[in-house]
Design a protein around this motif. Structure first.
Motif, PDB file in Angstrom:
ATOM      1  N   VAL A 589       0.833  -1.203   0.000  1.00  0.00           N
ATOM      2  CA  VAL A 589       0.000   0.000   0.000  1.00  0.00           C
ATOM      3  C   VAL A 589       0.873   1.261   0.000  1.00  0.00           C
ATOM      4  O   VAL A 589       1.834   1.360   0.770  1.00  0.00           O
ATOM      5  N   LYS A 590       0.501   2.228  -0.842  1.00  0.00           N
ATOM      6  CA  LYS A 590       1.282   3.453  -0.992  1.00  0.00           C
ATOM      7  C   LYS A 590       0.575   4.692  -0.446  1.00  0.00           C
ATOM      8  O   LYS A 590       1.164   5.775  -0.421  1.00  0.00           O
ATOM      9  N   VAL A 591      -0.705   4.565  -0.045  1.00  0.00           N
ATOM     10  CA  VAL A 591      -1.464   5.736   0.407  1.00  0.00           C
ATOM     11  C   VAL A 591      -2.143   5.425   1.729  1.00  0.00           C
ATOM     12  O   VAL A 591      -2.100   4.296   2.217  1.00  0.00           O
ATOM     13  N   GLU A 592      -2.795   6.434   2.285  1.00  0.00           N
ATOM     14  CA  GLU A 592      -3.560   6.246   3.505  1.00  0.00           C
ATOM     15  C   GLU A 592      -4.807   7.105   3.450  1.00  0.00           C
ATOM     16  O   GLU A 592      -4.905   8.044   2.639  1.00  0.00           O
ATOM     17  N   ALA A 593      -5.779   6.786   4.304  1.00  0.00           N
ATOM     18  CA  ALA A 593      -7.044   7.529   4.330  1.00  0.00           C
ATOM     19  C   ALA A 593      -6.776   8.996   4.650  1.00  0.00           C
ATOM     20  O   ALA A 593      -5.947   9.319   5.519  1.00  0.00           O
ATOM     21  N   GLY A 594      -7.465   9.881   3.935  1.00  0.00           N
ATOM     22  CA  GLY A 594      -7.313  11.317   4.139  1.00  0.00           C
ATOM     23  C   GLY A 594      -6.242  11.951   3.272  1.00  0.00           C
ATOM     24  O   GLY A 594      -6.126  13.184   3.231  1.00  0.00           O
ATOM     25  N   GLN A 595      -5.480  11.140   2.557  1.00  0.00           N
ATOM     26  CA  GLN A 595      -4.382  11.657   1.735  1.00  0.00           C
ATOM     27  C   GLN A 595      -4.908  12.247   0.433  1.00  0.00           C
ATOM     28  O   GLN A 595      -5.779  11.689  -0.221  1.00  0.00           O
ATOM     29  N   LYS A 596      -4.375  13.412   0.051  1.00  0.00           N
ATOM     30  CA  LYS A 596      -4.696  14.015  -1.244  1.00  0.00           C
ATOM     31  C   LYS A 596      -3.938  13.269  -2.335  1.00  0.00           C
ATOM     32  O   LYS A 596      -2.792  12.858  -2.146  1.00  0.00           O
ATOM     33  N   ILE A 597      -4.584  13.080  -3.479  1.00  0.00           N
ATOM     34  CA  ILE A 597      -3.969  12.332  -4.569  1.00  0.00           C
ATOM     35  C   ILE A 597      -4.082  13.102  -5.875  1.00  0.00           C
ATOM     36  O   ILE A 597      -4.997  13.908  -6.076  1.00  0.00           O
ATOM     37  N   LYS A 598      -3.126  12.835  -6.774  1.00  0.00           N
ATOM     38  CA  LYS A 598      -3.154  13.341  -8.137  1.00  0.00           C
ATOM     39  C   LYS A 598      -3.366  12.174  -9.089  1.00  0.00           C
ATOM     40  O   LYS A 598      -2.942  11.052  -8.795  1.00  0.00           O
ATOM     41  N   GLN A 599      -3.979  12.447 -10.220  1.00  0.00           N
ATOM     42  CA  GLN A 599      -4.183  11.381 -11.185  1.00  0.00           C
ATOM     43  C   GLN A 599      -2.825  10.773 -11.545  1.00  0.00           C
ATOM     44  O   GLN A 599      -1.871  11.472 -11.881  1.00  0.00           O
TER      45      GLN A 599
END
Length: 651
Positions: A589-599
């Protein structure tokens, strides 16, 4: 007060209170209960809760569909109830306590055959195609087949047997593997055991001429016949369970430092010996007895009665998940009688339930929301997958299910009375005609016509009396098109807007082969209860953000993600089927809840080889949970990560 306090408190009351809950857990979309008494659950009140999108019961579990906020809901529920949740496997095991011995037996049989179904379907299609080109006389005024006239088809006919033989002839290998996988023991030992049952040095019992001399293993004081169990089901099941319990015993009593040597040797060798000396012959006798009883019953003068009973009750078996148990009987019949009488009735049952949905499409042709469920469910049913139709339409209204059962009953009686026999299994619905032996195709076609017409006519007649104006038009006569409507399918209030509001910022988060959502195994997704979308059979393990936005939900096991775009689009990406059981293994896993993401940001890197080695399908639903309407532009297509022309989204 937390977001779900009120609903969770009400749900606790409506399921019968704390004392009625034996176990509870959740997956990525559903609360899963094992109840002491399921009759105490007030389904109407539960489905009326704003946060609830539907309910259904399967394999002893009462499941409440919540959506991608289920983890938050679950935490609030267990806090209010004052009970501890348990693992999904623990709930599954607890659910079996709600079942009788026979139900548990059938459930276990279903779990054994479920992983084998893709291969059986493939084999059925291949054998059906071989029948078309090799057995049906299409040329020279009905005197010659394609195989007899063209060398290409002769070569193809011979080559395809390679695959068909691998699937059905060597079936015990798959059965032994599936059982060791299900029981958590060493899968390669199961494969080796299966191979010893179908080894080329063994005679095929079905090919042995009566009175012929059979080679033996001569141990001096006794001899063992060198007979194989090709295409056999029961001998493979019995032998595999002996291997499983031997391995579990030796693992329990063997010191760790020598277990690598002792456990495989002391498990496999005795299991193979017992398979050929004791359980193989016993299993053969049991399988032959069952097949003879079924065959005799269905070919007797009262066969049409047995057929009617089977035709009427097959769809309810699908609802319980126990329908896979018939595969064992089908396969035994195919081995013993070179064909099966049961499978044509299965295909006809699929068609009958689909025809009931077809009538609902006609009755609800002005109800746009109903059509979004009815049309894909009908197509799926006609192609042999009935769960979306059963759970999404026929069970919901009740009378279409009964009308379908009546049509299936009559069609089964026509089929059996005419002696219709299939040469293979796995191909259901209308394509099921490809599995029918050529000489019986006409009568199967007649039975198909009945399975289409009778349920359609009955459902139409009954539906005109039973359905309300709201069911037919999707609205009350006093409510305008732009008024927020609360439906039984989705309790979330939405205002219908101009469907020309097309969102074009979505890019594929995965690579693989696309398929319609209603074609996948998970009924909560396939029925459309979670929202519209599509699915992808993954060919690459990288999963990226399909748009700019935020990670709303990141499941602890890494197998599911809820995302929200900057323009308000909400999606759920569920990687694989039943992958929650892997407890995060294989998911980087590379992200977490609440994290802003870019396409283009990587959400997770999946080890596809590991997931497949654990027997988990790579089918990945991508569902739009915000009520968006989805049109899949590339069906059954190989797409690449980042593609932006796969779907059309309208709000």
């Amino acid at each position: 007060m937390a977001k779900f306090t009120k609903d969770a408190t009400s749900l606790l009351e409506y399921v019968g209170g704390k004392d009625n809950i034996r176990a509870v857990t959740h997956c990525v979309t559903r609360m899963r209960f094992v109840l002491v008494d399921e009759k105490k659950a007030d389904i109407k009140k539960i489905e009326a809760l704003p946060s609830t999108k539907g309910t259904f019961t399967q394999a002893g579990q009462f499941q409440v569909i919540i959506g991608n906020e289920v983890s938050e809901y679950y935490n609030e529920f267990t806090k209010i109830a004052g009970i501890d949740g348990v693992s999904k496997d623990a709930v599954k095991n607890a659910a079996k306590s709600n079942q009788t011995f026979i139900q548990r037996l059938m459930s276990n049989l279903a779990e054994i055959f479920t992983p084998l179904i893709p291969a059986l379907i493939c084999g059925g299609l291949i054998l059906g195609f071989r029948s078309v080109i090799g057995d049906i006389k299409l040329l020279d005024n009905g005197t010659k087949t394609l195989v007899e006239n063209y060398q290409f088809f002769a070569g193809l006919y011979s080559f395809l047997w390679l695959i068909g033989e691998a699937i059905f002839h060597f079936l015990p290998v798959g059965i032994a593997w599936s059982i060791t996988r299900k029981m958590g023991t060493t899968q390669i030992l199961g494969i080796v055991l299966g191979l010893t049952l179908v080894s080329p040095q063994l005679l095929n019992a079905f090919a042995v001429v009566p009175g012929a001399q059979i080679p033996v293993w001569d141990f001096g004081i006794f001899q063992v016949e060198m007979i194989g169990y090709q295409s056999q089901v029961i001998p493979a099941i019995l032998a595999a369970f002996i291997l499983v319990y031997l391995e579990k015993f030796w693992r329990r009593v063997t010191p760790d430092y020598i277990s690598m040597i002792v456990v495989p040797l002391m498990s496999l060798v005795p299991a193979v010996i017992l398979a050929h000396v004791i359980v193989g012959p016993i299993g053969w006798a049991i399988g032959s007895f069952i097949a003879n009883i079924v065959y005799a019953g269905l070919t007797s003068s009262f066969g049409w009665i047995f057929a009617g009973i089977f035709g009427f009750f097959y769809a309810p078996l699908v609802i319980t998940g126990l329908h896979h148990m018939t595969n064992a009987i089908d396969l035994q019949l195919m081995s013993q009688f070179n064909g099966t009488i049961l499978w044509p009735m299965v295909a006809l049952s699929n068609i009958a339930q689909g025809s009931a949905v077809l009538a609902m499409i006609f009755l609800q042709r002005k109800n746009e929301r109903a059509k979004q469920v009815n049309v894909p469910a009908c197509i799926s049913c006609y192609l042999g997958v009935t769960e979306p139709a059963l759970f999404g339409v026929n069970l919901k209204y009740g009378f279409p299910l009964v009308c379908g059962l009546v049509g299936s009953c009559i069609a089964a009686m026509i089929s059996v009375s005419s002696g219709v026999m299939a040469s293979s299994i796995g191909v259901g619905g209308i394509p099921g005609i490809l599995s029918i032996k050529p000489q019986y195709m006409f009568m199967f076609f007649i039975a198909m016509l009945e399975a289409i017409c009778v349920p359609f006519i009955l459902t139409t007649i009954v539906g005109k009396k039973k359905l309300s104006l709201e069911d037919i038009k999707g609205e009350n006569s006093s409510i305008s098109d732009n008024t927020p409507v609360q439906t039984t399918e989705n309790k979330i209030e939405t205002t219908l807007t101009d469907k020309s509001d097309i969102v074009s910022t979505f890019k594929s988060p995965v690579s693989g082969i696309t398929k319609n959502l209603n074609e996948i195994e998970d009924k909560a997704f396939a029925s459309g209860a979670m929202g519209e979308g599509f699915a992808v059979e993954l060919t690459d393990g990288k999963v990226i953000a399909p748009f700019d936005g935020e990670v709303m939900v990141c499941f602890p096991t890494g197998h599911a993600y809820g995302l929200k775009s900057t323009d308000g689009t909400e999606i759920l990406i569920h990687i694989g089927m039943d992958t929650v059981q892997l407890d995060g293994k294989g998911f980087d896993v590379k992200v977490e809840a609440g994290q802003k993401i870019k396409q283009g940001d990587v959400l997770v890197q999946v080890d596809l080889d590991y997931v497949k080695s654990q027997g988990k399908p790579l089918t990945t639903p991508i569902v739009f949970t915000d009520g968006s309407h989805i049109e899949l532009l590339k069906k059954n297509s190989n797409i690449s990560i980042g593609d932006d022309d796969i779907i059309k989204i309208t709000k």
